[in-house]
Design a protein around this motif. Structure first.
Motif, PDB file in Angstrom:
ATOM      1  N   THR B  29       0.594  -1.074   0.062  1.00  0.00           N
ATOM      2  CA  THR B  29       0.220  -0.029   0.028  1.00  0.00           C
ATOM      3  C   THR B  29       1.122   1.156   0.027  1.00  0.00           C
ATOM      4  O   THR B  29       0.764   2.217  -0.697  1.00  0.00           O
ATOM      5  CB  THR B  29      -0.806  -0.225   1.193  1.00  0.00           C
ATOM      6  N   TRP B  30       2.119   1.262   1.043  1.00  0.00           N
ATOM      7  CA  TRP B  30       2.954   2.443   0.707  1.00  0.00           C
ATOM      8  C   TRP B  30       3.371   2.620  -0.560  1.00  0.00           C
ATOM      9  O   TRP B  30       3.309   3.601  -1.184  1.00  0.00           O
ATOM     10  CB  TRP B  30       4.429   2.264   1.580  1.00  0.00           C
ATOM     11  N   ILE B  33       1.151   4.167  -2.816  1.00  0.00           N
ATOM     12  CA  ILE B  33       0.410   5.285  -2.608  1.00  0.00           C
ATOM     13  C   ILE B  33       2.249   6.578  -3.215  1.00  0.00           C
ATOM     14  O   ILE B  33       1.851   7.898  -3.447  1.00  0.00           O
ATOM     15  CB  ILE B  33       0.988   5.855  -0.881  1.00  0.00           C
ATOM     16  N   LEU B  36       1.762   6.749  -6.574  1.00  0.00           N
ATOM     17  CA  LEU B  36       0.438   7.639  -6.334  1.00  0.00           C
ATOM     18  C   LEU B  36       1.027   8.561  -6.439  1.00  0.00           C
ATOM     19  O   LEU B  36       0.972  10.250  -7.243  1.00  0.00           O
ATOM     20  CB  LEU B  36      -1.186   7.610  -5.542  1.00  0.00           C
ATOM     21  N   LEU B  37       1.849   9.310  -5.811  1.00  0.00           N
ATOM     22  CA  LEU B  37       2.512  10.558  -5.319  1.00  0.00           C
ATOM     23  C   LEU B  37       3.212  10.935  -6.761  1.00  0.00           C
ATOM     24  O   LEU B  37       3.274  12.108  -7.041  1.00  0.00           O
ATOM     25  CB  LEU B  37       3.033  10.512  -3.921  1.00  0.00           C
ATOM     26  N   PHE B  40       1.199  11.473  -9.372  1.00  0.00           N
ATOM     27  CA  PHE B  40       0.918  13.333  -8.973  1.00  0.00           C
ATOM     28  C   PHE B  40       2.205  14.199  -9.348  1.00  0.00           C
ATOM     29  O   PHE B  40       1.216  15.667  -9.889  1.00  0.00           O
ATOM     30  CB  PHE B  40      -0.076  13.576  -8.043  1.00  0.00           C
ATOM     31  N   PHE B  41       2.403  14.616  -8.450  1.00  0.00           N
ATOM     32  CA  PHE B  41       3.998  15.391  -8.254  1.00  0.00           C
ATOM     33  C   PHE B  41       4.678  15.658 -10.023  1.00  0.00           C
ATOM     34  O   PHE B  41       4.998  16.942 -10.136  1.00  0.00           O
ATOM     35  CB  PHE B  41       4.901  15.246  -7.715  1.00  0.00           C
ATOM     36  N   ILE B  90      -8.671   6.924  -7.553  1.00  0.00           N
ATOM     37  CA  ILE B  90      -7.185   6.980  -7.836  1.00  0.00           C
ATOM     38  C   ILE B  90      -6.591   6.245  -6.535  1.00  0.00           C
ATOM     39  O   ILE B  90      -5.599   5.083  -7.609  1.00  0.00           O
ATOM     40  CB  ILE B  90      -7.343   8.310  -7.905  1.00  0.00           C
ATOM     41  N   PHE B  91      -6.875   5.991  -5.853  1.00  0.00           N
ATOM     42  CA  PHE B  91      -6.311   5.009  -4.929  1.00  0.00           C
ATOM     43  C   PHE B  91      -6.191   3.862  -4.724  1.00  0.00           C
ATOM     44  O   PHE B  91      -4.857   2.977  -4.754  1.00  0.00           O
ATOM     45  CB  PHE B  91      -6.235   5.897  -3.671  1.00  0.00           C
TER      46      PHE B  91
END
Lengths: 72, 292, 187
Positions: B29-30, B33, B36-37, B40-41, B90-91
């Motif tokens: 999960t991390w 994430i 994802l970050l 998005f960044f 998204i997640f």
């Protein structure tokens, strides 16, 4: 003789019949409705998905039961 | 002796860092994430007028979700519903997509059970009887009931909060404990009261169906990939990996869309509905009179 | 819904002793809370930072596009107006040119007519003058001739009769004769 795998298989197998039929009927009726009144498609789709979710929830309960039988 | 054995199927995530509570699903999960970050960044770093590449994809995604929310809930409520719905989509999408990456579910530490306690393990690749004696380092986050259940809890709780804040405490509470119906209608009001009690149960059922739907689909997907990697390696997964990608998107969409629907239903007052019907009726009468 | 209830109660009953259903499904407090917190962190990040950023960009672009469309429409309107103006001006100019040409043509033809008339008048006048002069000349010539004829005939007659016939009566007689013969010839 360990019958628990059979029990789990039957639980999800039989439990999926009803929701499967329900989802089929729901989708068929929704398609029919959209065919008759294409302007109402968004509303019909939304309500169809909502109803499918309720039918599907029953299959999920069967899945939970099967998992409990298998893993406990 | 088989070349491979069917992989061991366990629902419970395993603790992979001894002494902590960090499980393989939590680690994954991390990682999702972080993915994802990063996406998005990079996607929001440049805010070009003419979007290209990742920026374009992200903006398309957000616009799609915005239109979806606004088509169901309208413009004003859509603004309040969008963050949670978009986050869910998204997640969950990022978590699900990790499912099909090679190495997830298949790379891990060797953990011998009692039957093979004395076996000699050699090499990075496991063959034969030992091939399922493994605890994977990574398992997709959505194959962990803890994550799906916590997301279902967030969904249901936020729906309730929105219900209380947008309908007012009295209206929302009377949905579940309908004393007013008993007072007004007496015996027949009992039916309404029981319907309200059933609503409470269905909220709990929603918790289970939300979490098990997502978990069941993605877990079944990863089991499917594992089983077909055992039955017909390489060839079968050419078909099933795209199928799993499809399931990943669909399940993310279903979770987000259902949250949206329940939010919309949960923040729509029954009494308002009746007033609307009355208005329509009056309009109809008015037009009938006018036509005479 | 009943199944849900039984399930929940079964899970609760199991939780009190030994290996429970929740354990079998891998649900425990630490994992649950950590996943919950993880999800909430993502939620807050997306909600408070990334989504607004993307939405702002989208809104800005939409505003820009709307403005662009408005500008284009305005330009189109202006163009149409200018085109109609130009057409009107061209039409006016054409009409004026036509008028001018017509007027000029009319004037020219008038002038031409006038000139023609004048020319004809003058030609006529000149012709008449010439004729009058010729007649005058002819009359004078005729008179001279008749006088000569009279003189000649008197001379001839005096020669014939050998005597002078210069009496006035005779002269008149001869003149009358000449005039009469002249008239007869003219007629």
């Amino acid at each position: 003789m360990n019958l628990s795998p059979l029990a789990a298989a039957l639980a999800i197998g039989i439990g999926a019949i009803g929701p499967g039929l329900a989802i089929g009927i729901l989708a068929a009726k929704a398609m029919e409705a959209i065919g008759r009144n294409p302007e109402a498609a968004p509303v019909i789709q939304t309500n169809m998905i909502l109803a499918i979710v309720f039918a599907e929830a029953i299959a999920i309960y069967a899945l939970v039961v099967a998992l409990l039988i298998k893993f406990i | 002796m088989n070349l491979w054995k069917l992989p061991a199927i366990t629902i419970a995530p395993e603790v992979i860092i001894p002494g902590t509570w960090i499980t393989n699903t939590l680690l994954c999960t991390w990682i999702s994430i972080i993915c994802l970050l990063v996406v998005f960044f990079i996607g929001t770093r440049r805010r070009d007028l003419v979007p290209a590449g990742l920026q374009n994809a992200l903006e398309w995604l957000v616009e799609f979700l915005q239109n979806l929310v606004e088509s169901v809930a309208g413009k004003e409520r859509g603004k309040r519903f969008l963050p949670l719905v978009a986050t869910f989509f998204i997640f969950i999408l990022f978590c699900n997509l990790l499912d099909v990456i090679p190495g997830v579910d298949t790379i891990g530490i060797v953990h011998l059970d009692e039957a093979h306690a004395n076996a000699v393990v050699n090499g990075p690749l496991l063959w034969g009887d030992l091939s399922n004696q493994i605890i994977p380092w990574l398992r997709p986050g959505t194959t962990d009931l803890n994550l799906t259940l916590s997301m279902a809890l967030v969904s249901v709780v936020v729906t309730q909060i929105l219900g209380f804040s947008m309908l007012g405490f009295k209206d929302q509470a009377s949905k579940y404990l309908n004393f007013k119906a008993i007072k007004d209608k007496g015996g027949m009001g009992l039916v309404d009261f029981l319907v309200g009690v059933l609503e409470i149960i269905s909220e709990l059922g929603r918790l289970i169906s939300f979490s098990f739907r997502l978990f069941g689909n993605i877990f079944a997907g990863s089991v499917l990939l594992a089983v077909f990697a055992y039955l017909l390696p390489v060839v079968a997964n050419v078909i099933f990996v795209p199928f799993e990608l499809f399931v990943a998107v669909i399940q993310a969409f279903v979770f987000a869309f259902l949250t949206l629907l329940f939010m919309q239903v949960g923040t729509t007052s029954h009494s308002h509905h009746d007033e609307g019907e009355h208005e329509v009726h009056h309009e109809y009468e008015g037009s009938a009179v006018a036509s005479h | 819904m009943n199944i849900t209830l039984t399930l929940a109660s079964a899970a609760l009953a199991h939780a009190e002793g030994g290996k429970s259903g929740l354990d079998a499904l891998g649900i425990n407090a630490a994992a649950f809370l950590s996943q919950l917190v993880t999800f909430l962190v993502v939620f807050v990040l997306l909600w408070k930072y990334f989504l607004p950023v993307i939405q702002r960009t989208l809104e800005k672009r939409q505003a820009l596009i709307r403005e662009g469309i408005e500008n284009a429409e305005k330009a189109k309107r202006d163009l149409a107006e200018a085109t109609s103006n130009a057409e009107r001006i061209i039409l006016d100019a054409k009409r004026q040119a036509q008028d001018t040409i017509e007027r000029a043509t009319k004037n020219a033809s008038q002038v031409a007519q006038q000139i023609e008339v004048e020319a004809r008048e003058r030609a006529e006048k000149i012709g008449q003058q010439q004729i009058a002069r010729i007649q005058q000349e002819a009359n004078r010539a005729r008179m001279e001739l008749s006088r000569d004829v009279v003189n000649l005939s008197i001379d001839a007659a005096s020669k014939v009769i050998s005597r002078s016939v210069d009496s006035n009566d005779n002269r008149r007689l001869v003149e009358e004769f000449v005039t009469a013969s002249d008239q007869a010839r003219n007629n």
